[in-house]
Scaffold this motif. Structure first.
Motif, PDB file in Angstrom:
ATOM      1  N   THR A  12       1.498  -1.286   0.138  1.00  0.00           N
ATOM      2  CA  THR A  12      -0.347  -0.418  -0.323  1.00  0.00           C
ATOM      3  C   THR A  12       1.075   0.844   0.238  1.00  0.00           C
ATOM      4  N   GLY A  16       0.724   3.806  -3.035  1.00  0.00           N
ATOM      5  CA  GLY A  16       0.312   5.217  -2.386  1.00  0.00           C
ATOM      6  C   GLY A  16       1.868   6.476  -3.340  1.00  0.00           C
ATOM      7  N   THR A  17       2.998   6.044  -2.990  1.00  0.00           N
ATOM      8  CA  THR A  17       4.598   6.150  -3.868  1.00  0.00           C
ATOM      9  C   THR A  17       3.594   6.377  -5.354  1.00  0.00           C
TER      10      THR A  17
END
Length: 163
Positions: A12, A16-17
């Motif tokens: 996760t 997100g990155t």
């Protein structure tokens, strides 16, 4: 069990990155300068494709360059930034596949020039560079056509969907 939890949590964080990096790529690195920098990059890619004797691969990669340019044109004419933002992660994948195929292409082009003038062991090495390009184009670069179609044919603005 704690190790499994930590190992799955990292996915996760990576996702997100990737999202943040894709937004930065499209908005600050491409659209902000009206595509000038990426245009220079694509000119370099096209020049390398044209200068090589690996014509079947150069045509394949060049077709994907054209598809990337169509997506960039779509982004640049889009009035609603949310439409662009919902496709940035897909664009990052598309761009990454193109860059990787280009670099593999440059290496395979050099290998193709040298392969006939070296001994058997070196021929195996150089052939592996050509094979790497073949496999990548077949398995990864081919994904770009679907990404292109998905972006250009999307009928949804996910920011307006009621969840």
């Amino acid at each position: 069990i704690e190790q499994f939890v930590r190992d799955t949590k990292i996915a996760t964080i990576y996702e997100g990155t990737n999202g943040i990096q894709s937004i930065d790529l499209v908005t600050r690195k491409i659209l902000k300068d009206k595509g000038h920098s990426i245009g220079l990059f694509l000119t370099k890619v096209k020049a390398d494709l044209k200068a090589s004797s690996l014509t079947s691969h150069s045509e394949t990669i060049n077709d994907q360059v054209k598809k990337l340019e169509k997506v960039l044109e779509y982004f640049s004419h889009q009035q609603d930034i949310n439409i662009v933002l919902q496709h940035t992660t897909q664009f990052l994948q598309m761009f990454g596949n193109l860059v990787a195929s280009w670099r593999l292409f440059v290496g395979a082009s050099m290998a193709a020039e040298k392969i006939s003038s070296v001994d058997k062991q070196e021929q195996t090495f150089y052939q592996s560079k050509i094979d790497d390009l073949e496999v990548f184009c077949h398995l990864k670069l081919s994904e770009n056509s679907g990404i292109h179609d998905s972006i250009l044919n999307s009928k949804f603005n996910i920011t307006k969907m009621e969840l």
